[in-house]
Write a protein that holds these residues in place. Structure first.
Motif, short mmCIF file in Angstrom:
data_model
loop_
_atom_site.label_atom_id
_atom_site.label_comp_id
_atom_site.label_asym_id
_atom_site.label_seq_id
_atom_site.Cartn_x
_atom_site.Cartn_y
_atom_site.Cartn_z
N GLY A 14 0.74 -1.12 0.07
CA GLY A 14 -0.10 0.12 -0.01
C GLY A 14 0.71 1.32 -0.02
N ARG A 15 1.77 1.25 0.77
CA ARG A 15 2.92 2.50 0.80
C ARG A 15 3.50 2.57 -0.46
N GLU A 16 3.98 1.38 -1.20
CA GLU A 16 4.44 1.34 -2.34
C GLU A 16 3.74 2.21 -3.62
N LEU A 17 2.37 1.66 -3.48
CA LEU A 17 1.46 2.17 -4.41
C LEU A 17 0.93 3.52 -4.03
N SER A 18 1.08 4.16 -2.92
CA SER A 18 0.84 5.33 -2.83
C SER A 18 2.04 6.34 -3.34
#
Length: 107
Positions: A14-18
């Motif tokens: 999720g962090r990487e997608l953000s």
């Protein structure tokens, strides 16, 4: 893989997608600007070149090759970032399905 490990990995994805979302937007803008510059460079040369229409087009393409190459590279970077984000989304969906399956087995 335990549910806690899956949740942790989901958080990381999720962090990487953000981060990817912001990067994709910046790369898209850079690609569009590079393409506009390449077209502008070609137009300027075309307007000052002499000869037939085809000769002027050829001269413009040759003179603007560096900016055209930069635009191609910028577009490729943007497309690569979009592809990476798509892979992250697929990974996220896979992890969510795995977590759901583990929870269903435990229930």
């Amino acid at each position: 893989m335990s549910p806690d490990e899956i949740r942790l990995e989901l958080t990381q994805v999720g962090r990487e997608l953000s981060k990817a979302s912001d990067a994709i937007q910046a790369l898209e803008i850079a690609a569009e600007q590079a393409e506009l510059k390449a077209q502008s460079d070609m137009d300027k040369v075309y307007m000052t070149a002499e000869g037939s229409i085809e000769d002027r087009r050829t001269i413009a393409r040759e003179k603007a090759i560096e900016s055209r190459d930069a635009a191609i590279i910028a577009r490729a970077s943007y497309n690569r970032a979009k592809l990476k984000a798509k892979h992250l989304e697929l990974s996220q969906m896979r992890l969510m399905a795995t977590l759901k399956s583990i929870q269903a087995e435990g229930a």
